[in-house]
Design a protein around this motif. Structure first.
Motif, PDB file in Angstrom:
ATOM      1  N   LEU A  25       3.267   5.916  26.792  1.00  0.00           N
ATOM      2  CA  LEU A  25       3.078   4.822  25.837  1.00  0.00           C
ATOM      3  C   LEU A  25       4.106   4.919  24.708  1.00  0.00           C
ATOM      4  O   LEU A  25       4.755   3.927  24.345  1.00  0.00           O
ATOM      5  N   ILE A  26       4.274   6.110  24.172  1.00  0.00           N
ATOM      6  CA  ILE A  26       5.184   6.313  23.037  1.00  0.00           C
ATOM      7  C   ILE A  26       6.633   6.091  23.454  1.00  0.00           C
ATOM      8  O   ILE A  26       7.399   5.447  22.726  1.00  0.00           O
ATOM      9  N   ALA A  32      11.427   0.058  22.969  1.00  0.00           N
ATOM     10  CA  ALA A  32      11.348  -1.286  22.379  1.00  0.00           C
ATOM     11  C   ALA A  32      11.840  -1.274  20.932  1.00  0.00           C
ATOM     12  O   ALA A  32      12.556  -2.184  20.502  1.00  0.00           O
ATOM     13  N   ALA A  33      11.484  -0.231  20.185  1.00  0.00           N
ATOM     14  CA  ALA A  33      11.894  -0.139  18.783  1.00  0.00           C
ATOM     15  C   ALA A  33      13.406   0.038  18.668  1.00  0.00           C
ATOM     16  O   ALA A  33      14.037  -0.511  17.757  1.00  0.00           O
ATOM     17  N   GLN A  87       8.874   8.547  13.436  1.00  0.00           N
ATOM     18  CA  GLN A  87       7.459   8.897  13.526  1.00  0.00           C
ATOM     19  C   GLN A  87       7.009   9.002  14.986  1.00  0.00           C
ATOM     20  O   GLN A  87       6.232   9.892  15.333  1.00  0.00           O
ATOM     21  N   LEU A  88       7.503   8.098  15.826  1.00  0.00           N
ATOM     22  CA  LEU A  88       7.170   8.159  17.247  1.00  0.00           C
ATOM     23  C   LEU A  88       7.765   9.411  17.897  1.00  0.00           C
ATOM     24  O   LEU A  88       7.118  10.072  18.710  1.00  0.00           O
ATOM     25  N   VAL A 118      -2.187   2.961  17.122  1.00  0.00           N
ATOM     26  CA  VAL A 118      -1.215   3.533  16.179  1.00  0.00           C
ATOM     27  C   VAL A 118      -0.816   4.911  16.723  1.00  0.00           C
ATOM     28  O   VAL A 118      -1.274   5.942  16.236  1.00  0.00           O
ATOM     29  N   PRO A 119       0.038   4.949  17.754  1.00  0.00           N
ATOM     30  CA  PRO A 119       0.298   6.200  18.454  1.00  0.00           C
ATOM     31  C   PRO A 119       1.026   7.270  17.637  1.00  0.00           C
ATOM     32  O   PRO A 119       1.068   8.421  18.039  1.00  0.00           O
ATOM     33  N   HIS A 120       1.536   6.909  16.479  1.00  0.00           N
ATOM     34  CA  HIS A 120       2.232   7.895  15.642  1.00  0.00           C
ATOM     35  C   HIS A 120       1.338   8.423  14.511  1.00  0.00           C
ATOM     36  O   HIS A 120       1.779   9.249  13.722  1.00  0.00           O
ATOM     37  N   THR A 121       0.082   7.991  14.467  1.00  0.00           N
ATOM     38  CA  THR A 121      -0.795   8.401  13.377  1.00  0.00           C
ATOM     39  C   THR A 121      -1.101   9.897  13.440  1.00  0.00           C
ATOM     40  O   THR A 121      -1.107  10.496  14.515  1.00  0.00           O
TER      41      THR A 121
END
Length: 132
Positions: A25-26, A32-33, A87-88, A118-121
């Protein structure tokens, strides 16, 4: 060993299979980012004329001001995108260390729903709400 007790105890970390799902997922979000960041950087690099050379000075000044504001906005967006990618990437490191999904405040496992959203939380909602 009492296996019933183990199955009822709260999980202290995500399983390797779950961590692999989060990793995929990340990585997708990072890809994409990066595309979005590349698009922002490319649009900032376009040094095309704003076409104000044949208009009055008042319109030229307005156009120049709008172009400056747009450029500043693009820089801010690019900065936020870079921070998001960082963060990711840090989340990927936590996956490698098998600490991903553990709240840095409470030490409890953050629910999967939050980690997917929020996978980077690094904080559970419980900890996040304590901040306010």
């Amino acid at each position: 060993m009492n296996t019933e007790h183990i199955s009822n105890s709260p999980a202290t970390r995500y399983s390797d299979k779950e961590l692999e799902e989060f990793r995929e997922l990340i990585i997708g979000k990072i890809d994409a980012a990066r595309i979005e960041l590349d698009n922002l950087v490319a649009s900032m690099g376009n040094q095309y004329s704003n076409g104000t050379e044949d208009t009055s000075a008042a319109y030229s000044t307005l156009e120049d001001g709008a172009a400056t504001l747009e450029k500043e906005t693009m820089h801010q967006m690019a900065g936020r995108q870079k921070k998001f990618i960082e963060q990711l990437e840090a989340a990927l490191v936590r996956i490698e260390h098998k600490t991903y999904g553990v709240c840095r405040v409470t030490g409890k496992l953050i629910p999967k729903e939050r980690m997917r959203a929020v996978p980077h939380t690094t904080m559970s909602m419980e900890a996040k709400l304590r901040q306010y």
